[in-house]
Design an enzyme around this catalytic site. Structure first.
Site, PDB file in Angstrom:
ATOM      1  N   THR A 182       0.167  -1.927  -6.388  1.00  0.00           N
ATOM      2  CA  THR A 182      -0.350  -2.369  -5.478  1.00  0.00           C
ATOM      3  C   THR A 182      -1.722  -3.163  -4.723  1.00  0.00           C
ATOM      4  OG1 THR A 182      -1.851  -0.012  -4.928  1.00  0.00           O
ATOM      5  CG2 THR A 182       0.111   0.660  -4.493  1.00  0.00           C
TER       6      THR A 182
ATOM      7  N   VAL B  16     -15.031   3.722   5.827  1.00  0.00           N
ATOM      8  CA  VAL B  16     -15.419   5.217   5.852  1.00  0.00           C
ATOM      9  C   VAL B  16     -17.079   5.482   5.229  1.00  0.00           C
ATOM     10  CG1 VAL B  16     -12.804   6.279   5.665  1.00  0.00           C
ATOM     11  CG2 VAL B  16     -13.956   5.666   3.451  1.00  0.00           C
TER      12      VAL B  16
ATOM     13  N   ILE C 162       1.173   2.674  -9.114  1.00  0.00           N
ATOM     14  CA  ILE C 162       2.252   1.627  -8.608  1.00  0.00           C
ATOM     15  C   ILE C 162       1.436   0.416  -8.337  1.00  0.00           C
ATOM     16  CG2 ILE C 162       3.584   1.595  -6.396  1.00  0.00           C
ATOM     17  CD1 ILE C 162       3.545   4.621  -5.990  1.00  0.00           C
TER      18      ILE C 162
ATOM     19  N   TYR D 287      -9.824   3.807 -16.138  1.00  0.00           N
ATOM     20  CA  TYR D 287     -10.164   4.699 -15.044  1.00  0.00           C
ATOM     21  C   TYR D 287     -11.614   4.936 -14.604  1.00  0.00           C
ATOM     22  CZ  TYR D 287      -7.920   7.034 -11.034  1.00  0.00           C
ATOM     23  OH  TYR D 287      -7.761   7.328  -9.763  1.00  0.00           O
TER      24      TYR D 287
ATOM     25  N   SER E 204       0.702  -1.085  -0.023  1.00  0.00           N
ATOM     26  CA  SER E 204       0.252  -0.191   0.044  1.00  0.00           C
ATOM     27  C   SER E 204       0.775   1.019   0.087  1.00  0.00           C
ATOM     28  CB  SER E 204      -0.645   0.392   1.256  1.00  0.00           C
ATOM     29  OG  SER E 204      -2.042  -1.628   1.440  1.00  0.00           O
TER      30      SER E 204
ATOM     31  N   LYS F  82     -12.184  11.458  -8.659  1.00  0.00           N
ATOM     32  CA  LYS F  82     -10.303  12.000  -7.900  1.00  0.00           C
ATOM     33  C   LYS F  82     -10.290  13.561  -8.375  1.00  0.00           C
ATOM     34  CE  LYS F  82      -7.631   8.413  -6.275  1.00  0.00           C
ATOM     35  NZ  LYS F  82      -7.236   8.741  -5.499  1.00  0.00           N
TER      36      LYS F  82
HETATM   37  P1  NAD Z   1      -4.135   0.205  -2.119  1.00  0.00           P
HETATM   38  O1  NAD Z   1      -5.237  -0.825  -1.857  1.00  0.00           O
HETATM   39  O2  NAD Z   1      -3.311  -0.448  -0.972  1.00  0.00           O
HETATM   40  O3  NAD Z   1      -5.062   1.078  -0.735  1.00  0.00           O
HETATM   41  C1  NAD Z   1      -6.671   1.447  -0.623  1.00  0.00           C
HETATM   42  C2  NAD Z   1      -6.756   1.726   1.113  1.00  0.00           C
HETATM   43  O4  NAD Z   1      -8.785   1.837   0.434  1.00  0.00           O
HETATM   44  C3  NAD Z   1      -7.667  -0.007   0.757  1.00  0.00           C
HETATM   45  O5  NAD Z   1      -5.969  -0.185   2.552  1.00  0.00           O
HETATM   46  C4  NAD Z   1      -8.401  -0.343   2.134  1.00  0.00           C
HETATM   47  O6  NAD Z   1      -9.107  -0.635   2.899  1.00  0.00           O
HETATM   48  C5  NAD Z   1      -8.741   1.597   1.524  1.00  0.00           C
HETATM   49  N1  NAD Z   1     -10.168   1.621   1.396  1.00  0.00           N
HETATM   50  C6  NAD Z   1     -11.572   1.233   1.079  1.00  0.00           C
HETATM   51  N2  NAD Z   1     -12.740   1.309   0.970  1.00  0.00           N
HETATM   52  C7  NAD Z   1     -12.541   1.784   1.985  1.00  0.00           C
HETATM   53  C8  NAD Z   1     -13.562   2.146   3.041  1.00  0.00           C
HETATM   54  N3  NAD Z   1     -14.999   2.265   2.893  1.00  0.00           N
HETATM   55  N4  NAD Z   1     -12.737   1.905   4.334  1.00  0.00           N
HETATM   56  C9  NAD Z   1     -11.853   2.613   5.073  1.00  0.00           C
HETATM   57  N5  NAD Z   1     -11.124   2.457   4.110  1.00  0.00           N
HETATM   58  C10 NAD Z   1     -11.161   2.137   2.531  1.00  0.00           C
HETATM   59  O7  NAD Z   1      -3.895   0.551  -2.841  1.00  0.00           O
HETATM   60  P2  NAD Z   1      -2.854   1.820  -3.312  1.00  0.00           P
HETATM   61  O8  NAD Z   1      -2.656   2.570  -4.440  1.00  0.00           O
HETATM   62  O9  NAD Z   1      -1.929   1.925  -2.144  1.00  0.00           O
HETATM   63  O10 NAD Z   1      -4.332   2.773  -2.763  1.00  0.00           O
HETATM   64  C11 NAD Z   1      -3.834   4.089  -1.727  1.00  0.00           C
HETATM   65  C12 NAD Z   1      -4.508   5.643  -2.721  1.00  0.00           C
HETATM   66  O11 NAD Z   1      -3.861   5.921  -3.634  1.00  0.00           O
HETATM   67  C13 NAD Z   1      -5.971   5.891  -3.706  1.00  0.00           C
HETATM   68  O12 NAD Z   1      -7.305   6.908  -2.942  1.00  0.00           O
HETATM   69  C14 NAD Z   1      -5.603   5.438  -4.858  1.00  0.00           C
HETATM   70  O13 NAD Z   1      -6.935   6.138  -5.775  1.00  0.00           O
HETATM   71  C15 NAD Z   1      -4.100   6.292  -4.569  1.00  0.00           C
HETATM   72  N6  NAD Z   1      -3.849   6.032  -6.310  1.00  0.00           N
HETATM   73  C16 NAD Z   1      -3.402   5.173  -6.179  1.00  0.00           C
HETATM   74  C17 NAD Z   1      -2.302   5.018  -7.526  1.00  0.00           C
HETATM   75  C18 NAD Z   1      -1.728   3.747  -7.343  1.00  0.00           C
HETATM   76  O14 NAD Z   1      -1.902   3.545  -9.118  1.00  0.00           O
HETATM   77  N7  NAD Z   1      -1.693   2.197  -6.899  1.00  0.00           N
HETATM   78  C19 NAD Z   1      -1.564   5.737  -8.127  1.00  0.00           C
HETATM   79  C20 NAD Z   1      -2.034   7.336  -7.938  1.00  0.00           C
HETATM   80  C21 NAD Z   1      -3.154   6.923  -6.587  1.00  0.00           C
HETATM   81  O1  0WE Z   2      -6.824   4.739  -8.147  1.00  0.00           O
HETATM   82  C1  0WE Z   2      -6.424   3.888  -8.436  1.00  0.00           C
HETATM   83  C2  0WE Z   2      -7.096   2.390  -8.025  1.00  0.00           C
HETATM   84  C3  0WE Z   2      -8.184   2.870  -7.734  1.00  0.00           C
HETATM   85  C4  0WE Z   2      -9.301   1.831  -7.519  1.00  0.00           C
HETATM   86  C5  0WE Z   2      -9.010   0.291  -8.310  1.00  0.00           C
HETATM   87  C6  0WE Z   2      -9.663  -0.526  -7.536  1.00  0.00           C
HETATM   88  C7  0WE Z   2      -9.173  -2.133  -8.088  1.00  0.00           C
HETATM   89  C8  0WE Z   2     -10.471  -3.188  -7.321  1.00  0.00           C
HETATM   90  C9  0WE Z   2     -10.487   2.003  -7.286  1.00  0.00           C
HETATM   91  N1  0WE Z   2     -11.332   0.945  -7.147  1.00  0.00           N
HETATM   92  C10 0WE Z   2     -11.251  -0.726  -7.411  1.00  0.00           C
HETATM   93  N2  0WE Z   2     -12.260  -1.633  -6.847  1.00  0.00           N
HETATM   94  C11 0WE Z   2     -11.757  -2.657  -6.737  1.00  0.00           C
HETATM   95  O2  0WE Z   2     -12.610  -3.642  -7.079  1.00  0.00           O
HETATM   96  N3  0WE Z   2      -4.906   4.189  -8.927  1.00  0.00           N
HETATM   97  C12 0WE Z   2      -4.776   5.337  -9.711  1.00  0.00           C
HETATM   98  C13 0WE Z   2      -4.836   2.465  -9.647  1.00  0.00           C
HETATM   99  C14 0WE Z   2      -4.711   2.421 -10.806  1.00  0.00           C
HETATM  100  O3  0WE Z   2      -6.223   1.844 -11.334  1.00  0.00           O
HETATM  101  C15 0WE Z   2      -6.512   2.021 -12.721  1.00  0.00           C
HETATM  102  C16 0WE Z   2      -5.712   2.875 -12.896  1.00  0.00           C
HETATM  103  C17 0WE Z   2      -4.850   3.182 -12.114  1.00  0.00           C
HETATM  104  C18 0WE Z   2      -3.832   3.926 -12.300  1.00  0.00           C
HETATM  105  C19 0WE Z   2      -7.895   1.333 -13.095  1.00  0.00           C
HETATM  106  C20 0WE Z   2      -7.531   1.631 -14.796  1.00  0.00           C
HETATM  107  C21 0WE Z   2      -7.086   2.313 -15.065  1.00  0.00           C
HETATM  108  C22 0WE Z   2      -6.007   2.603 -14.559  1.00  0.00           C
END
Ligand code: NAD
Ligand code: 0WE
Length: 261
Positions: free
Chosen positions: A192, A63, A190, A154, A17, A161
């Protein structure tokens, strides 16, 4: 950099994460941390992370529920009394919303859930934390480029967002009079848990690396270091801002080395 600061971190699901990278950097820089986790199912993954960083405060907080948020913050209030920072690292849309043509797959319910969990929850946590926020406290959220540019799949998360980034500016305007700062990091992609179900994510990472000035993607540690800075007093003049931690991807319209010509 964060000595004597008590900071709440949400969104740790496992060691991959982004919130874990943030926790590691903040801990290294002297912060005392509390983890809010979504549900009991995640506890076995989070406990070892908490132990490694010496984090003693683990509180459940879903949340999607006002009651869950209220209970979590009354527990934090009892334990800590005050809070100097909060990291919102939460995003969610139902899976069926994140694959296929935007116009076809987006539903009222999917839209509602994506905006509720990914944007409103930041307002809700700020509201709940406000009575115990210290002066000079800092709030931080995580966003993605899909808020301002479209890309395949997305979909409704891009809209959520965009809302989250506006949320950052309106919270900054609202809480500025109390000395509270509110910022967002726009991270590059990333791998995750949230990215693991996403179709063609690996080829997305390759394309990103090609176009990014640094020629690579970013790590959760790199995002974590900027998060620590933004929540520290070194960033006392920054609020309402979206800071890109994406190896420069958003500044580049084309990759610099042509593949075939
Ligand atoms: P992650 O799956 O590790 O984290 C997502 C978290 O959201 C999880 O810990 C999950 O428990 C929490 N969550 C979802 N629903 C929830 C709820 N109802 N109550 C409490 N917590 C809840 O994935 P991540 O990539 O570390 O995502 C963290 C943040 O970073 C997100 O906002 C994501 O959109 C953002 N982000 C991710 C990327 C990427 O490429 N991974 C890029 C830019 C931004
Ligand atoms: O914000 C995100 C993750 C968003 C996300 C991902 C999931 C997968 C599992 C939100 N909700 C869910 N629900 C699920 O059930 N990112 C920025 C990572 C991400 O997600 C994508 C991306 C990128 C980058 C989805 C489609 C295209 C690009």
């Amino acid at each position: 950099m964060l000595e004597n600061k008590k900071i709440i971190i949400t969104g740790i699901a496992n060691k991959f994460s982004i919130a874990n990278g943030i926790a590691k950097s903040m801990s290294k820089n002297g912060a005392e941390l509390a983890f809010l986790y979504q549900n009991e199912r995640l506890l076995k993954r989070i406990k070892p992370i908490a132990e490694e960083l010496g984090v003693a405060t683990l509180v459940e907080c879903d949340v999607s529920s006002d009651d869950s948020i209220d209970e979590a913050f009354s527990e934090i209030k009892t334990k800590w009394g005050k809070v100097d920072g909060l990291v919102h690292s939460i995003g969610f849309a139902p899976t069926d919303q994140l694959e296929g043509d935007f116009t076809e797959v987006t539903t009222r319910e999917g839209f509602k859930i994506a905006h509720d969990i990914s944007s409103y929850s930041f307002t809700a946590l700020a509201k709940a934390a406000l009575p115990i926020l210290s002066e000079n406290a800092a709030l931080l959220t995580l966003t993605y480029l899909g808020s301002i540019q479209s890309l395949p799949n997305y979909n409704v998360m891009g809209l959520a967002k965009a809302s989250l980034e506006a949320n950052t500016r309106f919270l900054a305007a609202s809480l500025g009079k109390k000395g509270v700062r509110v910022n967002a990091i726009s991270a590059g992609p990333i791998k995750t848990l949230a990215a693991s179900g996403v179709k063609n994510f690996r080829s997305m990472l390759t394309e990103y690396a090609d176009r990014a000035p640094l020629g690579r993607t970013v790590t959760t540690e790199e995002v974590g270091n900027v998060a620590a800075f933004l929540c520290s007093d070194l960033a006392s003049g920054i609020t309402g801002e979206i800071t890109y931690v994406d190896a420069g991807f958003n500044t580049s319209a084309m990759s610099s080395i042509p593949k075939n010509n």
